[in-house]
Write an enzyme that holds these catalytic residues in place. Structure first.
Site: not given
Ligand code: PLP
Length: 308
Positions: A47, A117, A141
């Site tokens: 990511w 993030d 999540k």
């Molecule tokens: C799932 C995830 C994303 C992507 O998320 P979306 O909402 O599908 O764009 C980005 N960064 C991390 C760390 C993730 O686990």
């Protein structure tokens, strides 16, 4: 959200469309495009690498540390970071979902604004919000349904945004309009509210949630560590994720059998991402202790049956 995280009024909470991935673009559009200086990235997995790719469209990006040569198995030590004290910001990913690699604590990035993030460990443990200029997380999540990103932004960051951005891509517009500049995703926001209430009232706060999550993760890591090498953890022990437990078996055939038999036993979605292979047990807040116990029992039985 403010109560759960103990936010001071220095911070704004925004509820935005587009998931975490739109933040990969909004961050450099708002904070790199007009900054006239580079951004630093600490990349510990899939990511972070994707976020970096989008930032490169808007300006110069430096890799302050790259985990790729070590196959994204660990987080860096502070002394390994090649940080630029004058960077526009430093970006990192607190928990790399695919590799199962999590920062045990915030890296020390000095006075440069830290942007994180937290999509896959947001609300799973206490957050030292004061160390961040901005935190963002796709809701799906730990916080609620898909369709929403939660953005926690220190208000002074809004002053850095250049004029003339597209309204929907400008954090100031969303802040000035209390996240209702356009029609907000009401149902996901409502569900996130219920999640924060559950964390506050039923669980008793993020420290309690963290204790439960650590207990869950330890059950699986103990089995991995005590399996005489039958199960091999992907992440280095000090960087192991409490959310995504990644491990391999002695052969791909064994892994296929593991996934098949686990599914038959009611244990779903254990196949790891193709870039890592092996298994990934995602044990977010919503996974009860009992579910992890079932998986632990299954792992023990599978190993015994394999003659190890
Ligand atoms: C799932 C995830 C994303 C992507 O998320 P979306 O909402 O599908 O764009 C980005 N960064 C991390 C760390 C993730 O686990």
């Amino acid at each position: 959200m403010a109560q759960l995280l103990g936010l001071s009024d220095q911070y704004d909470v925004l509820f935005l469309h587009g998931g975490a991935r739109l933040q990969f673009s909004m961050i450099p559009i708002n904070f790199l495009r007009g900054a006239g200086k580079p951004a630093d990235f600490i990349v510990t997995g899939h990511w972070g690498a994707d976020a970096l790719k989008e930032s490169q469209r808007e300006g110069v990006v430096h890799l302050a540390w790259d985990g790729k040569p070590t196959k994204y198995t660990r987080t860096p030590k502070d002394e390994e970071l090649k940080l630029d004290a004058d960077a526009a910001y430093v970006h990192y990913t607190s928990n790399e979902t695919i590799e199962g690699v999590q920062f045990p604590a915030e890296p020390n990035v000095g006075a440069v604004p830290a942007i994180c993030d937290m999509s896959s460990d947001f609300l799973s443990r206490p957050i030292a919000v004061g160390k961040y200029a901005m935190i963002y997380a796709g809701a799906q999540k730990n916080a609620g349904p898909a369709g929403l990103a939660v953005v926690i932004i220190r208000k002074d960051m809004l002053d850095r945004i250049p004029d003339g951005l597209h309204s929907m891509l400008d954090y100031r517009v969303h802040s000035q309009n209390d996240s209702t500049f356009n029609t907000p995703p009401c149902f996901p926001i409502y569900m996130v509210m219920l999640t924060t209430q559950w964390l506050l009232r039923t669980i008793g706060g993020l420290a309690k949630m963290d204790a439960i999550n650590r207990r869950k993760a330890k059950m699986l890591y103990d089995i991995i560590d005590q399996s005489d090498g039958f199960f091999k953890g992907h992440a280095a022990p000090e960087s192991r994720s409490a959310m995504n437990v990644t491990f391999r078996l002695p052969s791909e055939d064994a892994e296929k059998a593991f996934v098949k038999e686990a599914t038959e036993a009611g244990l779903h979605e254990l196949k790891g991402h193709r870039s890592v292979g092996g298994m990934r047990a995602s044990i977010y807040n919503a996974m009860p202790v009992e579910g992890v116990e079932k998986l632990a029992e299954f792992m023990q039985a599978f190993r015994k049956k394999s003659g190890k």
